[in-house]
Motif scaffolding. Structure first.
Motif, PDB file in Angstrom:
ATOM      1  N   ALA A 133      13.109   0.962  34.597  1.00 51.63           N
ATOM      2  CA  ALA A 133      13.914   1.083  35.767  1.00 51.63           C
ATOM      3  C   ALA A 133      15.175   1.554  35.115  1.00 51.63           C
ATOM      4  O   ALA A 133      16.367   0.916  35.286  1.00 51.63           O
ATOM      5  N   ARG A 134      15.417   2.776  34.786  1.00 46.00           N
ATOM      6  CA  ARG A 134      16.284   3.074  33.739  1.00 46.00           C
ATOM      7  C   ARG A 134      17.718   3.610  34.521  1.00 46.00           C
ATOM      8  O   ARG A 134      17.588   3.957  35.613  1.00 46.00           O
ATOM      9  N   MET A 135      18.646   3.392  33.877  1.00 44.68           N
ATOM     10  CA  MET A 135      20.337   3.712  34.375  1.00 44.68           C
ATOM     11  C   MET A 135      20.136   5.103  34.122  1.00 44.68           C
ATOM     12  O   MET A 135      19.585   5.700  33.351  1.00 44.68           O
ATOM     13  N   GLY A 136      21.367   5.479  34.863  1.00 43.61           N
ATOM     14  CA  GLY A 136      21.454   7.176  34.860  1.00 43.61           C
ATOM     15  C   GLY A 136      22.809   7.553  35.651  1.00 43.61           C
ATOM     16  O   GLY A 136      23.495   6.594  36.132  1.00 43.61           O
ATOM     17  N   SER A 137      23.118   8.703  35.723  1.00 42.58           N
ATOM     18  CA  SER A 137      24.146   9.345  36.645  1.00 42.58           C
ATOM     19  C   SER A 137      23.887   9.736  37.703  1.00 42.58           C
ATOM     20  O   SER A 137      24.882  10.064  38.600  1.00 42.58           O
ATOM     21  N   SER A 138      22.768   9.547  38.437  1.00 39.45           N
ATOM     22  CA  SER A 138      22.337  10.240  39.584  1.00 39.45           C
ATOM     23  C   SER A 138      21.189   9.452  40.133  1.00 39.45           C
ATOM     24  O   SER A 138      20.274   8.978  39.286  1.00 39.45           O
ATOM     25  N   ALA A 139      21.142   8.911  41.413  1.00 43.15           N
ATOM     26  CA  ALA A 139      20.085   8.259  42.131  1.00 43.15           C
ATOM     27  C   ALA A 139      18.653   9.247  42.041  1.00 43.15           C
ATOM     28  O   ALA A 139      17.609   8.759  42.247  1.00 43.15           O
ATOM     29  N   LYS A 140      18.710  10.455  41.856  1.00 41.19           N
ATOM     30  CA  LYS A 140      17.639  11.431  41.902  1.00 41.19           C
ATOM     31  C   LYS A 140      16.832  11.259  40.817  1.00 41.19           C
ATOM     32  O   LYS A 140      15.553  11.305  41.011  1.00 41.19           O
ATOM     33  N   ASP A 141      17.289  10.645  39.599  1.00 43.32           N
ATOM     34  CA  ASP A 141      16.341  10.540  38.572  1.00 43.32           C
ATOM     35  C   ASP A 141      16.625   9.334  37.645  1.00 43.32           C
ATOM     36  O   ASP A 141      16.309   8.864  36.538  1.00 43.32           O
ATOM     37  N   SER A 142      17.173   8.252  38.297  1.00 41.69           N
ATOM     38  CA  SER A 142      17.337   7.000  37.909  1.00 41.69           C
ATOM     39  C   SER A 142      17.260   5.774  38.782  1.00 41.69           C
ATOM     40  O   SER A 142      17.540   6.089  40.112  1.00 41.69           O
ATOM     41  N   VAL A 143      17.289   4.676  38.424  1.00 45.33           N
ATOM     42  CA  VAL A 143      17.388   3.391  39.454  1.00 45.33           C
ATOM     43  C   VAL A 143      18.686   2.814  39.601  1.00 45.33           C
ATOM     44  O   VAL A 143      18.803   2.430  40.539  1.00 45.33           O
ATOM     45  N   THR A 144      19.391   2.651  38.190  1.00 45.11           N
ATOM     46  CA  THR A 144      20.655   1.989  38.450  1.00 45.11           C
ATOM     47  C   THR A 144      21.865   2.790  37.881  1.00 45.11           C
ATOM     48  O   THR A 144      21.409   4.011  37.185  1.00 45.11           O
ATOM     49  N   ASN A 145      22.937   2.519  38.301  1.00 45.27           N
ATOM     50  CA  ASN A 145      24.220   3.060  37.655  1.00 45.27           C
ATOM     51  C   ASN A 145      24.410   2.754  36.410  1.00 45.27           C
ATOM     52  O   ASN A 145      23.666   1.577  35.834  1.00 45.27           O
ATOM     53  N   GLN A 146      25.577   2.772  35.825  1.00 44.74           N
ATOM     54  CA  GLN A 146      25.821   2.375  34.271  1.00 44.74           C
ATOM     55  C   GLN A 146      26.109   1.062  34.432  1.00 44.74           C
ATOM     56  O   GLN A 146      26.116   0.218  33.208  1.00 44.74           O
ATOM     57  N   TYR A 147      26.467   0.370  35.589  1.00 48.94           N
ATOM     58  CA  TYR A 147      26.974  -0.987  35.496  1.00 48.94           C
ATOM     59  C   TYR A 147      25.566  -1.906  36.067  1.00 48.94           C
ATOM     60  O   TYR A 147      25.807  -3.011  36.522  1.00 48.94           O
ATOM     61  N   CYS A 148      24.083  -1.347  35.937  1.00 46.34           N
ATOM     62  CA  CYS A 148      23.091  -1.926  36.235  1.00 46.34           C
ATOM     63  C   CYS A 148      23.011  -2.226  37.706  1.00 46.34           C
ATOM     64  O   CYS A 148      22.204  -3.288  38.009  1.00 46.34           O
ATOM     65  N   GLN A 149      23.743  -1.527  38.629  1.00 50.60           N
ATOM     66  CA  GLN A 149      23.684  -1.816  40.030  1.00 50.60           C
ATOM     67  C   GLN A 149      22.471  -0.798  40.607  1.00 50.60           C
ATOM     68  O   GLN A 149      22.765   0.449  40.193  1.00 50.60           O
ATOM     69  N   THR A 150      21.743  -1.103  41.223  1.00 50.27           N
ATOM     70  CA  THR A 150      20.555  -0.075  41.797  1.00 50.27           C
ATOM     71  C   THR A 150      21.224   0.770  42.813  1.00 50.27           C
ATOM     72  O   THR A 150      21.974   0.248  43.681  1.00 50.27           O
ATOM     73  N   TRP A 151      20.951   1.812  42.736  1.00 50.51           N
ATOM     74  CA  TRP A 151      21.558   2.980  43.560  1.00 50.51           C
ATOM     75  C   TRP A 151      21.196   2.675  45.059  1.00 50.51           C
ATOM     76  O   TRP A 151      21.917   2.739  46.058  1.00 50.51           O
ATOM     77  N   ASP A 152      19.775   2.146  45.472  1.00 53.70           N
ATOM     78  CA  ASP A 152      19.552   1.968  46.738  1.00 53.70           C
ATOM     79  C   ASP A 152      19.966   0.718  47.415  1.00 53.70           C
ATOM     80  O   ASP A 152      20.018   0.603  48.710  1.00 53.70           O
ATOM     81  N   VAL A 153      20.080  -0.259  46.767  1.00 47.37           N
ATOM     82  CA  VAL A 153      20.497  -1.595  47.119  1.00 47.37           C
ATOM     83  C   VAL A 153      21.553  -1.966  46.402  1.00 47.37           C
ATOM     84  O   VAL A 153      21.664  -2.602  45.190  1.00 47.37           O
ATOM     85  N   LYS A 154      22.947  -1.820  47.190  1.00 49.41           N
ATOM     86  CA  LYS A 154      24.055  -2.065  46.600  1.00 49.41           C
ATOM     87  C   LYS A 154      24.322  -3.479  45.874  1.00 49.41           C
ATOM     88  O   LYS A 154      25.134  -3.682  45.056  1.00 49.41           O
ATOM     89  N   ASN A 155      23.616  -4.429  46.377  1.00 44.01           N
ATOM     90  CA  ASN A 155      23.941  -6.031  45.846  1.00 44.01           C
ATOM     91  C   ASN A 155      22.914  -6.462  45.132  1.00 44.01           C
ATOM     92  O   ASN A 155      22.242  -7.441  44.917  1.00 44.01           O
TER      93      ASN A 155
END
Length: 591
Positions: A528-550
């Motif tokens: 469930a890797r972090m990344g810079s874009s919701a297109k090719d990763s699951v979370t942002n750099q702060y481990c927050q999922t792109w799809d579910v903000k909480n």
């Protein structure tokens, strides 16, 4: 203390944390110290190192003289409850795939932190940008500079011994952060001398073990400068941790709290705030959703086998990389892909460390003087990857570090198995003489290398198999690439050269024969890797999922790559960093 055996939880918490290991323990501590009301949900049973650690028990006091068995794959005294096989909780491997993945589970409060080797290595500047260096895998969305301050904080909080050596991609800690390392033992001194001949640096290991008392008067003020309550709690807790007295294998756990476990460092202080409740024996089935937000966790009470739901404003999943992915895949979403999986990356990019080992009999260590060589319960020295700038001519990407072991530690029944080779047919008093002669004369090297993520290594839900709780289990797919096979070959040749430099006769294997099974090193990350874009990763750099903000993921699942360094220190640093950011978002009303 608020261990909720009666299951009487609050109607609503600020945050639910699933898992109690490195990521979950750190998240609970940081949030609770800042007044956040936290519920921790743990699948395993309660565990108290102070009363359950067999600190002074010797082999003859245990079944099979303490040797391993199906329930205790690392020996009777290993602290871990669980292992590669957990009764009633199976997993499968896809037929026709090259490798059978071994999945290690710790079913106890504190998770894997009760078992690990305490090796605490920082990822380096090259580790965060692997694709930019060689075109393989992906880059992290952060740089070393982003995480370096959090490494300092974690090392000061948990206590890490080591030295700053200035070796490329093996970053130094800030001055005064590291505790002094223990001195090398006899075999390690011989290995160091051999390493000078072969060009392999052997330096002080970095391990989360107290070699001296923590500075409980000043460290809390540095770590929590604007939080007097946190300073008081952490100061008192640091006072209660005794330095190592060099007598017990760290895998047993530590009743004096000298080594780092979530149950010796993170959870006690978090409980002292009064802001943490804990439910153990609670198997999480899914994240509960409403109107696009996570509102709680659905779990099964393992003792009563009843279903229950607990609720919170924010959910953090830190159940270990594969279990976190499993929870997401079993949770309901807008489509059948699983929760937080619009990118399709949940379950993909599964990695484990490349592992291989080689040992030999060292004649110079025969009849060595009797010394206390137990040491700090693990490594005193290690070799960081020294060819970081030579990959173009090596024929494989990335690198490995070297761990080593041997010497006159507490003898075990299995420890004398080499007498079959050194003294065949000998018995009686002569056998005793031979045992004394050869005791401690074996020395071995182990490699821990970086694996490049590939499309053939991933997990998914098995369409037919469920565990005893009725939850679909994981099915693994695995295939080593040529990079890992060639890396293992290089390890074997390096180890043989080092052993021969010590006077031994080594028999290196081919990389394919020597590489250990996937999952055997117990460093699996990804899924469930972090990344810079919701297109090719699951979370942002702060481990927050792109799809579910909480919804946040705070374990090895978020790692985009698997450097040769053990992942625990980085999991701790990422969790602390992410929780500080999360609290800012909660205060601002963004989460």
């Amino acid at each position: 203390m608020p261990l909720l055996i009666d299951r009487k939880t609050q109607p609503q918490y600020d945050v639910i944390v699933v898992g109690s290991g490195a990521g979950g323990g750190m998240a609970a501590l940081i949030l609770a110290l800042h007044g956040v009301k936290v519920l921790m949900v743990e699948a395993g049973r309660n565990y108290e190192p102070a009363t359950e650690t067999a600190m002074f028990n010797t082999p003859e006091m245990a079944p099979l003289r303490g040797e391993k068995n199906p329930d205790k794959p690392f020996g009777f005294y290993d602290a871990n409850i669980g292992g590669w096989q957990v009764p009633g909780e199976p997993y499968t491997n896809k037929e026709g795939t090259e490798g059978a993945f071994w999945w290690w589970r710790a079913r106890m409060l504190g998770g894997r932190t009760n078992h690990w080797g305490r090796i605490s290595l920082r990822f380096g500047e090259f580790d965060f940008k692997p694709k930019s260096r060689d075109g393989l895998g992906v880059d992290w969305p952060i740089n070393y500079e982003d995480i370096a301050p959090w490494y300092d904080r974690v090392e000061q909080l948990i206590g890490v011994y080591g030295e700053n050596d200035g070796i490329a991609n093996a970053p130094n800690s800030s001055p005064g952060v590291l505790l002094p390392p223990p001195k090398p033992r006899l075999g390690e001194l011989m290995a160091k001398k051999s390493g000078k001949k072969t060009g392999v640096p052997i330096v002080a290991a970095h391990r989360a073990v107290l070699s001296q008392p923590l500075d409980w008067k000043n460290l809390p003020k540095q770590l929590f400068p604007n939080n007097p309550k946190a300073q008081e709690i952490i100061g008192k807790d640091m006072m209660m941790r005794a330095p190592c007295f060099w007598a017990t294998d760290c895998l047993r756990g530590c009743s004096i709290r000298a080594n780092f476990q979530s149950t010796t460092v993170l959870i006690p202080a978090a409980l002292a705030t009064g802001n943490l409740d804990i439910i153990t024996d609670a198997m999480v089935r899914e994240i509960v959703m409403k109107d696009g937000k996570a509102v709680g966790v659905h779990y099964i009470d393992k003792k009563t086998r009843r279903d229950a739901v607990v609720k919170a404003r924010v959910v953090i999943v830190a159940a270990s990389a594969c279990e976190t992915a499993r929870i997401l895949l079993n949770s309901k979403s807008k489509d059948s892909a699983g929760l937080a999986n619009s990118s399709g990356e949940v379950g993909k990019n599964l990695m484990d460390s490349v592992g291989t080992r080689l040992g030999a009999h060292i004649p110079a260590l025969e009849d060595a003087p009797v010394l206390n060589e137990d040491g700090a319960g693990g490594l005193h020295v290690y070799s960081p990857w020294w060819l970081v700038k030579d990959h173009a001519k090596l024929g494989f990407a990335r690198g490995y570090h070297i761990e080593m072991g041997g010497g006159r530690k507490m003898p075990s029944a299995n420890g004398f198995s080499y007498l079959n080779q050194t003294s065949p047919g000998v018995y009686g008093s002569k056998l005793k003489e031979e045992a004394r002669r050869y005791y401690g004369s074996n020395f071995s090297f182990s490699g821990r290398g970086e694996m490049v993520p590939n499309k053939d290594c991933y997990l998914e839900l098995d369409p037919k198999v469920v565990d005893q709780w009725g939850i679909p289990v994981l099915r693994f797919h695995w295939k080593w690439s040529d990079h890992e096979i060639k890396q293992a070959e290089h390890m074997q040749q390096t180890f043989a050269e080092l052993l021969e430099g010590m006077g031994g006769k080594a028999k290196p294997q081919s990389g394919r024969d020597a590489i250990q099974r996937p999952g055997e090193i117990i460093h699996e990350v990804g899924c469930a890797r972090m990344g810079s874009s919701a297109k090719d990763s699951v979370t942002n750099q702060y481990c927050q999922t792109w799809d579910v903000k909480n919804l946040f993921l705070m374990d090895g699942a978020v790692m985009p790559s698997n450097p040769d360094k053990n992942p625990t220190l980085t999991i701790l640093a990422l969790a602390w960093r992410s929780c500080e950011w999360l609290m800012g978002e909660m205060k601002a009303g963004s989460v």
